[in-house]
Motif scaffolding. Structure first.
Motif, PDB file in Angstrom:
ATOM      1  N   MET A 141       7.438   7.493  -0.949  1.00 11.26           N
ATOM      2  CA  MET A 141       8.281   8.538  -0.375  1.00 11.26           C
ATOM      3  C   MET A 141       9.722   8.232  -0.770  1.00 11.26           C
ATOM      4  N   ILE A 142      10.378   9.204  -1.403  1.00  8.74           N
ATOM      5  CA  ILE A 142      11.774   9.069  -1.792  1.00  8.74           C
ATOM      6  C   ILE A 142      12.551  10.209  -1.154  1.00  8.74           C
ATOM      7  N   CYS A 143      13.655   9.883  -0.485  1.00 11.06           N
ATOM      8  CA  CYS A 143      14.410  10.949   0.191  1.00 11.06           C
ATOM      9  C   CYS A 143      15.900  10.627   0.215  1.00 11.06           C
ATOM     10  N   ALA A 144      16.688  11.678   0.397  1.00 12.72           N
ATOM     11  CA  ALA A 144      18.137  11.535   0.422  1.00 12.72           C
ATOM     12  C   ALA A 144      18.742  12.804   1.014  1.00 12.72           C
ATOM     13  N   ALA A 145      20.059  12.811   1.117  1.00  9.69           N
ATOM     14  CA  ALA A 145      20.796  13.985   1.581  1.00  9.69           C
ATOM     15  C   ALA A 145      21.586  14.566   0.416  1.00  9.69           C
ATOM     16  N   GLU A 146      21.532  15.882   0.257  1.00 10.30           N
ATOM     17  CA  GLU A 146      22.265  16.521  -0.837  1.00 10.30           C
ATOM     18  C   GLU A 146      23.771  16.327  -0.710  1.00 10.30           C
ATOM     19  N   ASP A 147      24.264  16.235   0.534  1.00  8.61           N
ATOM     20  CA  ASP A 147      25.709  16.097   0.738  1.00  8.61           C
ATOM     21  C   ASP A 147      26.125  14.635   0.918  1.00  8.61           C
ATOM     22  N   ASP A 148      25.269  13.714   0.508  1.00  9.78           N
ATOM     23  CA  ASP A 148      25.586  12.294   0.585  1.00  9.78           C
ATOM     24  C   ASP A 148      26.584  11.943  -0.524  1.00  9.78           C
ATOM     25  N   ALA A 192       0.807  -1.218   0.000  1.00 10.05           N
ATOM     26  CA  ALA A 192       0.000   0.000   0.000  1.00 10.05           C
ATOM     27  C   ALA A 192       0.839   1.265   0.000  1.00 10.05           C
ATOM     28  N   ALA A 193       2.119   1.143   0.363  1.00  8.69           N
ATOM     29  CA  ALA A 193       3.004   2.313   0.398  1.00  8.69           C
ATOM     30  C   ALA A 193       4.444   1.832   0.376  1.00  8.69           C
ATOM     31  N   GLN A 194       5.345   2.708  -0.110  1.00 10.57           N
ATOM     32  CA  GLN A 194       6.756   2.328  -0.173  1.00 10.57           C
ATOM     33  C   GLN A 194       7.643   3.543   0.076  1.00 10.57           C
ATOM     34  N   VAL A 195       8.725   3.304   0.816  1.00 11.04           N
ATOM     35  CA  VAL A 195       9.701   4.344   1.143  1.00 11.04           C
ATOM     36  C   VAL A 195      11.050   3.915   0.585  1.00 11.04           C
ATOM     37  N   CYS A 196      11.705   4.831  -0.096  1.00 12.04           N
ATOM     38  CA  CYS A 196      13.040   4.587  -0.649  1.00 12.04           C
ATOM     39  C   CYS A 196      13.962   5.679  -0.114  1.00 12.04           C
ATOM     40  N   ASP A 197      14.772   5.332   0.867  1.00 12.01           N
ATOM     41  CA  ASP A 197      15.631   6.292   1.567  1.00 12.01           C
ATOM     42  C   ASP A 197      17.085   6.073   1.144  1.00 12.01           C
ATOM     43  N   SER A 198      17.707   7.114   0.622  1.00 12.52           N
ATOM     44  CA  SER A 198      19.125   7.081   0.217  1.00 12.52           C
ATOM     45  C   SER A 198      19.439   5.952  -0.758  1.00 12.52           C
ATOM     46  N   PRO A 199      18.708   5.873  -1.871  1.00  8.22           N
ATOM     47  CA  PRO A 199      18.975   4.799  -2.830  1.00  8.22           C
ATOM     48  C   PRO A 199      20.311   4.968  -3.522  1.00  8.22           C
ATOM     49  N   VAL A 200      21.001   3.855  -3.743  1.00  7.11           N
ATOM     50  CA  VAL A 200      22.223   3.859  -4.545  1.00  7.11           C
ATOM     51  C   VAL A 200      21.891   3.071  -5.808  1.00  7.11           C
ATOM     52  N   VAL A 201      21.333   3.768  -6.773  1.00  2.00           N
ATOM     53  CA  VAL A 201      20.860   3.131  -7.991  1.00  2.00           C
ATOM     54  C   VAL A 201      21.530   3.817  -9.177  1.00  2.00           C
ATOM     55  N   GLY A 202      22.142   3.024 -10.049  1.00  2.00           N
ATOM     56  CA  GLY A 202      22.783   3.628 -11.210  1.00  2.00           C
ATOM     57  C   GLY A 202      23.475   2.582 -12.048  1.00  2.00           C
ATOM     58  N   THR A 203      24.513   2.978 -12.754  1.00  2.00           N
ATOM     59  CA  THR A 203      25.271   2.058 -13.590  1.00  2.00           C
ATOM     60  C   THR A 203      26.132   1.158 -12.709  1.00  2.00           C
ATOM     61  N   LEU A 204      26.755   0.164 -13.319  1.00  2.00           N
ATOM     62  CA  LEU A 204      27.654  -0.713 -12.565  1.00  2.00           C
ATOM     63  C   LEU A 204      28.807   0.076 -11.962  1.00  2.00           C
ATOM     64  N   ASN A 205      29.332   1.042 -12.704  1.00  2.00           N
ATOM     65  CA  ASN A 205      30.406   1.879 -12.168  1.00  2.00           C
ATOM     66  C   ASN A 205      29.948   2.590 -10.905  1.00  2.00           C
ATOM     67  N   GLU A 206      28.739   3.118 -10.955  1.00  2.55           N
ATOM     68  CA  GLU A 206      28.216   3.869  -9.809  1.00  2.55           C
ATOM     69  C   GLU A 206      27.924   2.946  -8.632  1.00  2.55           C
ATOM     70  N   HIS A 233      24.282   9.744   4.729  1.00  4.10           N
ATOM     71  CA  HIS A 233      23.726   8.608   3.998  1.00  4.10           C
ATOM     72  C   HIS A 233      22.891   7.717   4.917  1.00  4.10           C
ATOM     73  N   ALA A 234      21.612   7.568   4.571  1.00  4.63           N
ATOM     74  CA  ALA A 234      20.667   6.715   5.308  1.00  4.63           C
ATOM     75  C   ALA A 234      20.482   7.144   6.768  1.00  4.63           C
ATOM     76  N   GLN A 235      20.781   8.398   7.066  1.00  2.91           N
ATOM     77  CA  GLN A 235      20.648   8.894   8.437  1.00  2.91           C
ATOM     78  C   GLN A 235      19.631  10.032   8.538  1.00  2.91           C
ATOM     79  N   ASN A 236      18.708  10.084   7.606  1.00  3.69           N
ATOM     80  CA  ASN A 236      17.773  11.205   7.571  1.00  3.69           C
ATOM     81  C   ASN A 236      16.801  11.211   8.751  1.00  3.69           C
ATOM     82  N   LEU A 237      16.393  10.041   9.211  1.00  4.65           N
ATOM     83  CA  LEU A 237      15.528   9.976  10.396  1.00  4.65           C
ATOM     84  C   LEU A 237      16.270  10.491  11.625  1.00  4.65           C
ATOM     85  N   ARG A 238      17.539  10.163  11.707  1.00  9.89           N
ATOM     86  CA  ARG A 238      18.357  10.589  12.849  1.00  9.89           C
ATOM     87  C   ARG A 238      18.530  12.111  12.883  1.00  9.89           C
ATOM     88  N   TYR A 239      18.767  12.721  11.720  1.00  5.38           N
ATOM     89  CA  TYR A 239      19.047  14.151  11.668  1.00  5.38           C
ATOM     90  C   TYR A 239      17.789  15.012  11.549  1.00  5.38           C
TER      91      TYR A 239
END
Length: 311
Positions: free
Chosen positions: A249-256, A180-194, A287-293
């Protein structure tokens, strides 16, 4: 170590197969030394007691509240929490407590790097989680609503679950329909290099030299594991384009430093085409510490997400 990095940088194309195997074994050695032993998948309710039973023969266990009114499911449903690599128990408990305050029980699975390096192994684990959700759902009178909360490498494990649901609809459609709902926090999604860069940072967050070494070892392994690379491509596509059409819900840190802006934006855009998406990037966090901060704002966002999902 420095000589090895230089060799990888300047002579990678000249390396023999034997050398690559040696480097691969070095990488796996490092992984095995750093893996968190995962032997428990728990369903938690702080109000009632627990009943524990083994799930298949994988060493994973499921715990659920024995006195729940609907046979082990939460009052409003269940949240599957997929935390970041090596997340400490007190940190995970904050997420459990957050959802418990909103009437949901929690099932927690902490993925490890073996699930990433060997995705076929990860797929087996993801099937166990889905089977657990099936059993829990069948124990009640109707199908409970499910919330997926993934962080960092947990987002990758959610991709494994989605891959199973996509390829085995006759088995897991009931679970997919219940999300019914999904949260994606600090995803590391990209190419194999990334992604290899992300693995390096996860294995050695404090040493740039070691992080670079691990990243390059990963890429060398990928260059010979063609089947694995092909599966990664499928997983990335599934995660971006075949997630459930549920409030998100998708979230991340700009300085991650592990954040890949273009891949993050592509994920946001794709999910937004199918459902309502709440998106947030904090200027100061980790990174992945958004709830904490940002605990108050984070919980407010989760509360609104559950409201949109009618949970």
């Amino acid at each position: 170590m420095l000589l090895l990095v230089i060799a990888l940088e300047n002579n990678a194309s000249l390396l023999s197969l034997k050398q690559v195997v040696v480097f691969k074994n070095m990488l796996l050695n490092q992984l095995s030394n750093r893996l968190v032993k995962i032997n428990c998948c728990s369903v938690h309710d702080g109000i009632t007691g627990f009943t524990q039973y083994s799930c298949c023969n994988t060493g994973i266990q499921v715990r659920h509240a024995s006195n729940s009114s609907n046979g082990g499911l939460g009052r409003k449903g269940i949240v599957v929490i997929l935390p970041w690599l090596n997340a400490p128990k007190p940190a995970i408990k904050k997420y459990e407590d957050l959802y418990q305050r909103h009437g949901l029980q929690s099932l927690v699975y902490q993925a490890n790097l073996k699930d990433f390096i060997f995705p076929k192994s990860g797929l087996q684990r993801s099937a166990v989680i889905l089977d657990s959700l099936m059993m829990m759902s069948e124990s009640g009178n109707d199908h409970a609503k499910i919330v997926i909360h993934s962080s960092s490498v947990g987002c990758y494990f959610y991709a494994l679950m989605l891959h199973q649901m996509k390829n085995h609809p006759e088995t897991y459609q009931i679970v997919r329909d219940s999300i019914a709902a999904q949260v994606c926090d600090s995803p590391v999604v990209g190419t194999l290099n990334e992604m290899a860069y992300g693995v390096g940072k996860m294995l050695s967050p404090k040493s740039q030299l070691l992080a670079s070494l691990y990243s390059r070892l990963c890429l060398m392994y990928f260059s010979f594991a063609k089947d694995t690379v092909s599966l990664y491509d499928e997983l990335i596509d599934t995660f971006k384009h075949h997630a459930p059409s549920a409030p998100s819900m998708i979230c991340a840190a700009e300085d991650d430093p592990m954040q890949i802006p273009q891949a993050y934006q592509e994920l946001h855009t794709s999910w937004e085409k199918r459902s309502t998406v709440t998106e947030k990037k904090w200027k100061q966090s980790q990174h992945a510490q958004n709830l904490r901060y940002h605990p108050e704002e984070y919980e407010k966002m989760v509360k609104e997400l559950l409201k949109d999902a009618k949970i």
